[in-house]
Design a protein around this motif. Structure first.
Motif, PDB file in Angstrom:
ATOM      1  N   ARG A  38       0.801  -1.221   0.000  1.00  0.00           N
ATOM      2  CA  ARG A  38       0.000   0.000   0.000  1.00  0.00           C
ATOM      3  C   ARG A  38       0.839   1.280   0.000  1.00  0.00           C
ATOM      4  NH1 ARG A  38      -3.689  -0.301   4.814  1.00  0.00           N
ATOM      5  NH2 ARG A  38      -4.667   1.506   3.872  1.00  0.00           N
ATOM      6  N   ARG A  40       2.799   4.417  -1.194  1.00  0.00           N
ATOM      7  CA  ARG A  40       2.718   5.317  -2.351  1.00  0.00           C
ATOM      8  C   ARG A  40       3.996   6.155  -2.402  1.00  0.00           C
ATOM      9  NH1 ARG A  40      -0.565   2.358  -4.215  1.00  0.00           N
ATOM     10  NH2 ARG A  40      -2.729   2.326  -3.583  1.00  0.00           N
ATOM     11  N   ASN A  41       4.257   6.743  -3.547  1.00  0.00           N
ATOM     12  CA  ASN A  41       5.434   7.599  -3.674  1.00  0.00           C
ATOM     13  C   ASN A  41       5.416   8.724  -2.644  1.00  0.00           C
ATOM     14  OD1 ASN A  41       6.740   6.217  -5.728  1.00  0.00           O
ATOM     15  ND2 ASN A  41       5.705   7.361  -7.342  1.00  0.00           N
ATOM     16  N   LYS A  42       4.238   9.240  -2.324  1.00  0.00           N
ATOM     17  CA  LYS A  42       4.146  10.336  -1.343  1.00  0.00           C
ATOM     18  C   LYS A  42       4.547   9.885   0.065  1.00  0.00           C
ATOM     19  CE  LYS A  42      -0.738   9.674  -0.212  1.00  0.00           C
ATOM     20  NZ  LYS A  42      -2.074  10.261  -0.271  1.00  0.00           N
ATOM     21  N   ASP A  43       4.562   8.569   0.314  1.00  0.00           N
ATOM     22  CA  ASP A  43       4.958   8.039   1.623  1.00  0.00           C
ATOM     23  C   ASP A  43       6.474   7.978   1.798  1.00  0.00           C
ATOM     24  OD1 ASP A  43       2.275   7.562   2.376  1.00  0.00           O
ATOM     25  OD2 ASP A  43       2.294   5.671   1.266  1.00  0.00           O
ATOM     26  N   ARG A  69      -6.780   7.664   5.749  1.00  0.00           N
ATOM     27  CA  ARG A  69      -5.588   6.812   5.714  1.00  0.00           C
ATOM     28  C   ARG A  69      -4.635   7.229   6.826  1.00  0.00           C
ATOM     29  NH1 ARG A  69      -0.555   6.834   2.419  1.00  0.00           N
ATOM     30  NH2 ARG A  69      -0.181   4.712   1.723  1.00  0.00           N
ATOM     31  N   PRO A  92       2.986  11.379  -7.063  1.00  0.00           N
ATOM     32  CA  PRO A  92       2.846  11.133  -5.628  1.00  0.00           C
ATOM     33  C   PRO A  92       1.885  10.000  -5.262  1.00  0.00           C
ATOM     34  CG  PRO A  92       2.656  13.480  -6.097  1.00  0.00           C
ATOM     35  CD  PRO A  92       2.700  12.771  -7.408  1.00  0.00           C
ATOM     36  N   GLU A  93       0.829   9.800  -6.029  1.00  0.00           N
ATOM     37  CA  GLU A  93      -0.152   8.768  -5.722  1.00  0.00           C
ATOM     38  C   GLU A  93       0.187   7.411  -6.327  1.00  0.00           C
ATOM     39  OE1 GLU A  93      -2.655   8.914  -3.571  1.00  0.00           O
ATOM     40  OE2 GLU A  93      -2.161  10.998  -3.116  1.00  0.00           O
ATOM     41  N   THR A  95       2.073   3.859  -6.939  1.00  0.00           N
ATOM     42  CA  THR A  95       2.565   2.843  -6.014  1.00  0.00           C
ATOM     43  C   THR A  95       4.091   2.900  -5.952  1.00  0.00           C
ATOM     44  OG1 THR A  95       0.700   1.449  -6.600  1.00  0.00           O
ATOM     45  CG2 THR A  95       2.534   0.369  -5.505  1.00  0.00           C
ATOM     46  N   HIS A  98       6.130  -0.216  -7.596  1.00  0.00           N
ATOM     47  CA  HIS A  98       5.331  -0.307  -8.824  1.00  0.00           C
ATOM     48  C   HIS A  98       5.504  -1.609  -9.596  1.00  0.00           C
ATOM     49  CE1 HIS A  98       8.966   0.494 -11.202  1.00  0.00           C
ATOM     50  NE2 HIS A  98       9.271   1.333 -10.220  1.00  0.00           N
TER      51      HIS A  98
END
Length: 194
Positions: A38, A40-43, A69, A92-93, A95, A98
């Motif tokens: 789960r 994401r790039n933003k994480d 979230r 950012p959204e 995966t 990926h």
């Protein structure tokens, strides 16, 4: 000994980059593979100062399903941060991992870890058989190591993202300081079960 074998391979940069990133992620954080799937790039966050670059992951809390979230901030090594940075694609959204199959990302994580050990011909020093690694095993190893080092049940629960200490007791009860004397006092025929 088995974790040391994996750690050495990772530190030498062995194996395919994508498989090594997955192994490093679980070796360092010991989190649930669903949390990895789960991400994401933003994480993935990079902080740079004049003297250093540090990385962290905002790991999704998989057992805390709420209307919004939730994540937990976890520091990661510079080596893992650089590797993830090189592999990162999309916005950012997108995966973060990926390359995992969208229909079964957790299965992809397990396959990547098995492939990593198999392609490096890793043999367990304990069993003399091919080494089998998976996220759950790393999670268990981190928790038992923390218990051996004297970490409190509350601290172990925090690292494993448990809301209480009820499920942490199993790690505290299986530390080597307890398991080794039990194994020595047991008949050799029962050793594999111990």
């Amino acid at each position: 000994d088995e974790l040391l074998l994996v750690s050495r391979a990772v530190s030498k940069g062995q194996g395919m980059d994508q498989d090594r990133a997955i192994v490093m992620l679980h070796l360092e954080l010991g989190h649930n593979p669903n949390a990895s799937a789960r991400l994401r790039n933003k994480d993935f966050v990079r902080y740079e100062t004049k003297s250093a670059v540090v990385y962290q992951l905002n790991v999704p809390r998989v057992k805390k399903r709420t209307s919004r979230r939730e994540t937990k901030c976890r520091p990661i090594s510079t080596a893992l941060g650089r590797l993830l940075e090189c592999l990162q694609q999309g916005g950012p959204e997108a995966t973060l991992l990926h390359w995992l199959p969208s229909e079964n990302p957790e299965g992809g994580i397990n396959r990547a870890m098995r492939r990593f050990a198999r392609e490096l011909h890793m043999v367990s020093p304990r069993t003399q058989r091919p080494l089998v690694i998976n996220p759950r095993r790393f999670r268990f190893s981190i928790a038992t190591h923390m218990a051996e080092e004297g970490a409190s049940a509350f601290h172990i629960a925090e690292v494993l993202d448990h809301t209480d200490i009820q499920n942490v007791r199993v790690y505290i009860e299986t530390v080597s300081s307890i398991a080794d004397p039990v194994a020595k006092a047991t008949d050799a025929a029962l050793a594999p079960m111990v």
